[in-house]
Design an enzyme around this catalytic site. Structure first.
Site, PDB file in Angstrom:
ATOM      1  N   LYS A  10       0.855  -1.195   0.000  1.00 16.64           N
ATOM      2  CA  LYS A  10       0.000   0.000   0.000  1.00 16.64           C
ATOM      3  C   LYS A  10       0.889   1.242   0.000  1.00 16.64           C
ATOM      4  O   LYS A  10       1.866   1.305   0.758  1.00 16.64           O
ATOM      5  CB  LYS A  10      -0.907  -0.018   1.235  1.00 16.64           C
ATOM      6  CG  LYS A  10      -1.939   1.113   1.261  1.00 16.64           C
ATOM      7  CD  LYS A  10      -2.914   0.956   2.442  1.00 16.64           C
ATOM      8  CE  LYS A  10      -3.987   2.042   2.437  1.00 16.64           C
ATOM      9  NZ  LYS A  10      -4.970   1.882   3.537  1.00 16.64           N
ATOM     10  N   SER A  45     -10.024   2.286   2.272  1.00 18.42           N
ATOM     11  CA  SER A  45      -9.001   2.957   1.511  1.00 18.42           C
ATOM     12  C   SER A  45      -7.997   2.031   0.831  1.00 18.42           C
ATOM     13  O   SER A  45      -7.312   2.463  -0.094  1.00 18.42           O
ATOM     14  CB  SER A  45      -8.249   3.929   2.425  1.00 18.42           C
ATOM     15  OG  SER A  45      -7.487   3.229   3.386  1.00 18.42           O
ATOM     16  N   SER A  47     -10.606   0.045   6.518  1.00 13.79           N
ATOM     17  CA  SER A  47      -9.946   0.111   5.210  1.00 13.79           C
ATOM     18  C   SER A  47      -9.265  -1.153   4.721  1.00 13.79           C
ATOM     19  O   SER A  47      -8.862  -1.217   3.566  1.00 13.79           O
ATOM     20  CB  SER A  47      -8.926   1.239   5.194  1.00 13.79           C
ATOM     21  OG  SER A  47      -9.586   2.452   4.986  1.00 13.79           O
TER      22      SER A  47
HETATM   23  N1  GLN Z   1     -13.751   4.805   5.539  1.00 15.76           N
HETATM   24  C1  GLN Z   1     -13.078   5.202   6.745  1.00 15.76           C
HETATM   25  C2  GLN Z   1     -12.650   6.630   6.662  1.00 15.76           C
HETATM   26  O1  GLN Z   1     -12.790   7.222   5.629  1.00 15.76           O
HETATM   27  C3  GLN Z   1     -11.951   4.267   7.056  1.00 15.76           C
HETATM   28  C4  GLN Z   1     -10.670   4.630   6.462  1.00 15.76           C
HETATM   29  C5  GLN Z   1      -9.548   3.761   6.925  1.00 15.76           C
HETATM   30  O2  GLN Z   1      -9.749   2.758   7.594  1.00 15.76           O
HETATM   31  N2  GLN Z   1      -8.342   4.184   6.586  1.00 15.76           N
HETATM   32  O3  GLN Z   1     -12.162   7.189   7.612  1.00 15.76           O
END
Ligand code: GLN
Length: 488
Positions: free
Chosen positions: A76, A153, A177
């Protein structure tokens, strides 16, 4: 070769039936062929990959192969990689080339894996569809002509693994995410116990919630990747001393008279989920019962407040973490008329809309007028949720619940910020509590798309979480081979 699991590939490498170079070339060819359609990678590293593969082949020859020797993976693009640009999918860091290696990516190097490239994500990991990426959204390999989201994400990682553009990948999970994108791409995504994997060298979003973890096609592969990623790191003050050493394939924890109490969360009964999710959830519960599991209802009274608490705490921490991008030391710099003007111009140009929204919200909830009513209140809800999970784990060994209410949605869905936030309904509570949770394929919905279930455990019960996930994986029997998913 694309369809091999990591475990099977390692067997073949050990026996000399395939070479790491062949395996790597097969993945590089696939990236070449499908990379444009899937947009899974921000940066590919073919030369590095072939060099890693050649080194791996030499180690197989001289008998010094390590845990992931010769396995091509995606990283990532939130993990700093020395000499390879690390963007966090932001214009702010578009040209940032770190001089250091994150602990997690170093562990992958030390395990002999092959780096294919840096995978796409939401900008600074803030989002749910990976649409906030400065480099455009990755695409879900399932029903590719429909251009569905691969989630976020960590959507570049799930797009890459589901599409056969990597055998496994890293993700980070601050509020879901790893789990949400894995669920809607038919993959296994594990958010480990907070502190099990080091955050050092990983671009910070919300430090008390950020949790690196693996994404793979099978539970056994995820367990193997986690064994490599986990372990204490003195460079991360929240890193735990516990390690994670799974002997894979994982042993079963059900059947043969083994008793396991599986909790289902009463309050989640009130949350609207798709009929498909309901059906699969009930089917998997029935399967687990057939192996002798006892199902118990548990209560997490504040779980429905988890979203609100998360969307106060995460932006608050983000606003503080992202203060460092000021154009002075690294990253984008837009010259202004004076120092303050340079800050303003740099930050206005460098951050996208969602990241700016989070920083504004975060700064507001930390202001002296709001701190007590918003931030402290959210911190109390967080404490209550963690306490309720602890109490629930007195009544059951593990908990299962849906990862999402429905299947992957089209990338061009027109959702408001609040509608996006609501998609994290089933995932944020585990981050607030710091407990391990693994999303595993539960089956296919009527539209042919995959759905996932979460297995949740108490802190450091990561191994049992994966063991139960493996039972669910076997019952679900989802065929997630990339050539099957993509028809090529
Ligand atoms: N969808 C969540 C957010 O936008 C989780 C993001 C994440 O876990 N990095 O904060």
């Amino acid at each position: 070769m694309i369809d091999l699991t990591i475990h099977v590939a390692l067997e073949k490498l050990k026996k000399g039936e395939i070479s790491a170079t062949e395996l790597t070339r097969a993945h590089l060819d696939r990236i070449e062929k499908l990379g444009g359609d899937l947009n899974a990678y921000i940066t590919t590293t073919p030369e590095r990959a072939l060099a890693d593969a050649a080194a791996a082949d030499a180690r197989y020859k001289n008998g010094t192969a390590r845990a992931l020797e010769g396995i091509p993976i995606g990283m990532k693009d939130l993990f700093a990689t020395r000499g390879i640009r690390t963007t966090a999918a932001s214009h702010m860091l578009e040209n940032f080339v770190p001089e250091y290696e994150s602990t997690v990516s170093q562990k992958f190097i030390d395990s002999g894996s092959v780096l294919l490239g840096k995978t796409n994500l939401d900008e600074f990991a803030m989002g749910t569809f990976s649409k906030t990426s400065y480099f455009g959204a990755p695409v879900n390999p399932w029903q590719i002509e429909r251009k569905l989201t691969a989630g976020g994400s960590s959507g570049g990682s799930t797009s890459a693994v589901a599409g056969g553009l990597a055998m496994g990948a890293t993700g980070t999970d601050t509020g879901g995410s790893i789990r949400f994108p894995s669920a809607i791409t038919g993959l296994v995504g594990m958010k480990p116990t907070y502190g099990l994997c080091s955050r050092w060298g990983c671009v910070a979003f919300a430090s008390s919630l950020d949790t690196p973890g693996p994404i793979a096609r099978t539970v056994d592969d995820a367990a193997l990747l986690l064994s490599v990623m986990a372990g204490h790191d003195e460079k991360d003050s929240t890193s735990e001393s516990a390690g994670f050493n799974a002997h894979t394939p994982l042993e079963s924890i059900l059947g043969d008279g083994k008793k396991l109490r599986i909790g289902v969360i009463r309050e989640l009964n009130d949350v609207a989920i798709s009929d498909d999710m309901k059906k699969l959830f009930n089917a998997r519960i029935a399967d687990l019962k057939s192996l002798g599991a006892e199902i118990v209802e548990v209560s997490i009274p504040n779980i429905l407040d988890a979203l609100a608490a998360y969307y106060i705490i995460a932006p608050a921490e983000a606003s503080s973490n992202l203060a460092r991008y000021d154009g002075m030391r690294y990253g984008l710099r837009v010259e202004g008329s004076d120092l303050i003007d340079t800050y303003k111009k740099t930050r206005a140009a460098g951050f996208g809309t969602e990241v700016q929204r989070r920083m504004i919200v975060g700064t507001a909830v930390l202001s002296s007028e709001s701190y007590e009513v918003y931030f402290m209140q959210a911190a109390r809800v967080r404490r209550m949720i963690a306490d309720s999970f602890n109490a629930a784990f007195e009544q059951c060994d593990l908990i299962i619940c849906p990862t999402s209410s429905g299947t992957a949605m089209p990338l061009d869905s027109d959702l408001s910020p609040l509608e996006y936030y609501a998609l994290d309904m089933f995932t944020v509570a585990m981050n607030l509590a710091g407990i391990p949770a693994c999303s595993v394929p539960a089956g296919l919905a009527g539209n042919g798309l995959p759905l996932g279930l979460q297995v949740v455990g108490k802190r450091f019960d990561d191994l049992r979480v994966l063991q139960l996930a493996k039972h669910i994986e076997q019952f679900a029997g989802v065929d997630n081979r990339p050539t099957k998913i993509m028809g090529k």
